[in-house]
Write an enzyme that holds these catalytic residues in place. Structure first.
Site, PDB file in Angstrom:
ATOM      1  CG  ASP A  42      -5.547  -2.782  -9.006  1.00 34.57           C
ATOM      2  OD1 ASP A  42      -5.192  -3.899  -8.564  1.00 34.57           O
ATOM      3  OD2 ASP A  42      -6.062  -2.639 -10.130  1.00 34.57           O
ATOM      4  CB  VAL A  43      -3.250  -5.795  -4.403  1.00 35.08           C
ATOM      5  CG1 VAL A  43      -3.841  -5.249  -3.117  1.00 35.08           C
ATOM      6  CG2 VAL A  43      -4.182  -6.797  -5.088  1.00 35.08           C
ATOM      7  CG  ASN A  55      -8.195 -10.257   3.009  1.00 39.20           C
ATOM      8  OD1 ASN A  55      -8.487 -11.374   3.417  1.00 39.20           O
ATOM      9  ND2 ASN A  55      -9.106  -9.357   2.662  1.00 39.20           N
ATOM     10  CE1 TYR A  59     -10.407 -17.293  -4.066  1.00 40.63           C
ATOM     11  CE2 TYR A  59     -10.665 -19.613  -3.530  1.00 40.63           C
ATOM     12  CZ  TYR A  59     -10.670 -18.292  -3.146  1.00 40.63           C
ATOM     13  OH  TYR A  59     -10.915 -17.967  -1.832  1.00 40.63           O
ATOM     14  CE  LYS A 117      -7.462 -16.891  -2.172  1.00 42.59           C
ATOM     15  NZ  LYS A 117      -7.126 -15.691  -1.387  1.00 42.59           N
ATOM     16  CB  THR A 175     -17.552 -12.307   3.301  1.00 39.07           C
ATOM     17  OG1 THR A 175     -17.362 -13.097   2.114  1.00 39.07           O
ATOM     18  CG2 THR A 175     -16.637 -12.816   4.403  1.00 39.07           C
TER      19      THR A 175
HETATM   20  N1  LIG Z   1     -15.568 -15.744   2.399  1.00 35.43           N
HETATM   21  C1  LIG Z   1     -15.125 -16.991   2.240  1.00 35.43           C
HETATM   22  O1  LIG Z   1     -15.903 -17.971   2.341  1.00 35.43           O
HETATM   23  C2  LIG Z   1     -13.653 -17.235   1.955  1.00 35.43           C
HETATM   24  C3  LIG Z   1     -13.197 -18.553   1.978  1.00 35.43           C
HETATM   25  C4  LIG Z   1     -11.864 -18.817   1.728  1.00 35.43           C
HETATM   26  C5  LIG Z   1     -10.998 -17.748   1.462  1.00 35.43           C
HETATM   27  N2  LIG Z   1     -11.480 -16.479   1.440  1.00 35.43           N
HETATM   28  C6  LIG Z   1     -10.517 -15.416   1.134  1.00 35.43           C
HETATM   29  O2  LIG Z   1     -10.689 -14.338   2.016  1.00 35.43           O
HETATM   30  C7  LIG Z   1     -10.288 -13.125   1.367  1.00 35.43           C
HETATM   31  C8  LIG Z   1     -11.359 -12.089   1.537  1.00 35.43           C
HETATM   32  O3  LIG Z   1     -12.563 -12.579   0.956  1.00 35.43           O
HETATM   33  P1  LIG Z   1     -13.984 -12.034   1.400  1.00 35.43           P
HETATM   34  O4  LIG Z   1     -14.881 -13.196   1.477  1.00 35.43           O
HETATM   35  O5  LIG Z   1     -13.842 -11.124   2.567  1.00 35.43           O
HETATM   36  O6  LIG Z   1     -14.388 -11.203   0.071  1.00 35.43           O
HETATM   37  P2  LIG Z   1     -15.021  -9.750  -0.121  1.00 35.43           P
HETATM   38  O7  LIG Z   1     -15.486  -9.722  -1.528  1.00 35.43           O
HETATM   39  O8  LIG Z   1     -15.983  -9.434   0.949  1.00 35.43           O
HETATM   40  O9  LIG Z   1     -13.756  -8.780   0.028  1.00 35.43           O
HETATM   41  C9  LIG Z   1     -12.755  -8.738  -0.946  1.00 35.43           C
HETATM   42  C10 LIG Z   1     -12.222  -7.323  -1.041  1.00 35.43           C
HETATM   43  O10 LIG Z   1     -11.114  -7.303  -1.962  1.00 35.43           O
HETATM   44  C11 LIG Z   1     -11.209  -6.084  -2.684  1.00 35.43           C
HETATM   45  N3  LIG Z   1     -10.449  -6.145  -3.927  1.00 35.43           N
HETATM   46  C12 LIG Z   1     -10.773  -6.803  -5.072  1.00 35.43           C
HETATM   47  N4  LIG Z   1      -9.838  -6.588  -6.005  1.00 35.43           N
HETATM   48  C13 LIG Z   1      -8.904  -5.781  -5.439  1.00 35.43           C
HETATM   49  C14 LIG Z   1      -7.698  -5.209  -5.908  1.00 35.43           C
HETATM   50  N5  LIG Z   1      -7.262  -5.422  -7.167  1.00 35.43           N
HETATM   51  N6  LIG Z   1      -6.966  -4.446  -5.055  1.00 35.43           N
HETATM   52  C15 LIG Z   1      -7.412  -4.220  -3.801  1.00 35.43           C
HETATM   53  N7  LIG Z   1      -8.544  -4.722  -3.305  1.00 35.43           N
HETATM   54  C16 LIG Z   1      -9.287  -5.495  -4.121  1.00 35.43           C
HETATM   55  C17 LIG Z   1     -12.700  -5.915  -2.921  1.00 35.43           C
HETATM   56  O11 LIG Z   1     -13.016  -4.591  -3.295  1.00 35.43           O
HETATM   57  C18 LIG Z   1     -13.256  -6.326  -1.572  1.00 35.43           C
HETATM   58  O12 LIG Z   1     -13.353  -5.209  -0.705  1.00 35.43           O
HETATM   59  C19 LIG Z   1      -9.996 -13.493  -0.085  1.00 35.43           C
HETATM   60  O13 LIG Z   1      -8.599 -13.645  -0.250  1.00 35.43           O
HETATM   61  C20 LIG Z   1     -10.694 -14.839  -0.255  1.00 35.43           C
HETATM   62  O14 LIG Z   1     -10.089 -15.642  -1.226  1.00 35.43           O
HETATM   63  C21 LIG Z   1     -12.789 -16.204   1.673  1.00 35.43           C
END
Ligand SMILES: NC(=O)c1ccc[n+]([C@@H]2O[C@H](COP(=O)([O-])OP(=O)(O)OC[C@H]3O[C@@H](n4cnc5c(N)ncnc54)[C@H](O)[C@@H]3O)[C@@H](O)[C@H]2O)c1
Length: 264
Positions: free
Chosen positions: A75-76, A102, A168, A172, A202
């Site tokens: 848990d980060v 991430n 958020y 960010k 995703t």
């Molecule tokens: N998908 C998009 O459109 C998008 C756009 C902009 C930014 N992002 C960023 O990309 C990153 C990944 O997003 P994604 O779309 O792959 O989401 P996702 O939900 O597929 O993956 C997120 C992961 O983070 C893990 N997680 C949550 N809380 C945690 C914690 N406390 N400790 C460790 N792990 C934890 C979750 O279990 C999950 O596996 C994020 O930082 C998100 O803000 C995504």
């Protein structure tokens, strides 16, 4: 690489042979793609997440493909989990080349509705988690035979306002400032860069219907949603020696979402 939206990873690319990498939020989406990409380029990857089964599945896909990876429950937002991770890395490899920070947590609500506890948790996971990770792993990252590399996953939301995402956006935006600070604090032993994804397909898009996805795709210059692998490619580049003179930089991976404006 891309033809009409098709994307394929070039598996002949081995820029990270012998390196060790930690990826957080690696059980899903962009983190999982990053873990797979870094491993395909030769790194041993610690797949860190709170979702153990998803992490184990990502590790299996990497190992089945001939790469090296281990799952780790982290848990980060918990300093103790980072300390346990530091101990694992020190004891098993005694080196660390890459941290891709991430993981994120999001509750959508405007400020007047958002609970204080939800604000705190979002900041704890999406911002403080990066501080804790660098704090725990900094010595390992800066004492190798080459500069270590940190990549922070930020977002286009660091630059643009979207309704219902105050915590958020704050997290960010702050990641960009934190990353620049880390870059000057720990350079030249460490390079620190940010990736700013736009709409990337995703699991967080699971609740968006086809019409909503099409509307978001239409808001990009490339007229499609991105793939996690396309962000992972940017992460791998930033971690590699190909980016040896890049630090403190924010790399948009958004298909031009942030430069498109509708109107006459
Ligand atoms: N998908 C998009 O459109 C998008 C756009 C902009 C930014 N992002 C960023 O990309 C990153 C990944 O997003 P994604 O779309 O792959 O989401 P996702 O939900 O597929 O993956 C997120 C992961 O983070 C893990 N997680 C949550 N809380 C945690 C914690 N406390 N400790 C460790 N792990 C934890 C979750 O279990 C999950 O596996 C994020 O930082 C998100 O803000 C995504």
């Amino acid at each position: 690489m891309t033809q009409g939206g098709e994307y394929r990873v070039d598996h002949s690319c081995h820029r990270l042979d012998g390196q060790v990498a930690v990826v957080t939020g690696a059980a899903s989406g962009i983190g999982a793609a990053s873990a797979r990409r870094l491993a395909s380029e030769g790194a041993t990857v610690i797949v860190a997440d709170v979702v153990d089964r998803g992490g184990a599945e990502v590790v299996k896909t990497i190992v089945d493909a001939g790469g090296q990876a281990v799952p780790f429950h982290c848990d980060v937002a918990e300093a103790a989990d980072w300390e346990a991770l530091r101990q694992l890395v020190t004891g098993r490899w005694n080196r660390l080349d890459i941290l891709h920070s991430n993981a994120f947590y999001e509750v959508r609500a405007p400020v007047d509705v958002l609970d204080e506890a939800d604000w705190d948790r979002q900041i704890a996971v999406s911002l403080k988690g990066s501080y804790l990770g660098v704090k725990a792993l900094c010595q390992l990252l800066t004492t190798g035979d080459r500069p270590g590399s940190v990549v922070l996953t930020s977002s286009v939301h660091a630059l643009m306002g979207l309704p219902g995402r105050p915590a958020y956006a704050a997290a960010k935006g702050a990641l960009g400032a934190l990353g620049r600070q880390l870059a000057i604090e720990y350079g030249p032993s460490l390079r620190v860069n940010m990736v700013l994804p736009g709409p990337i397909l995703t699991p967080i898009w699971d609740f968006v219907d086809e019409q909503g996805r099409a509307a978001s795709a239409d808001e990009t210059a490339l007229k499609r949603l991105g793939r996690p692998e396309e962000v992972a490619a940017a992460v791998a580049f930033l971690c590699s020696a190909d980016a040896s003179y890049i630090t403190g930089a924010s790399l948009l991976v958004d298909g031009g979402w942030s430069i498109v404006k509708s109107g006459l």
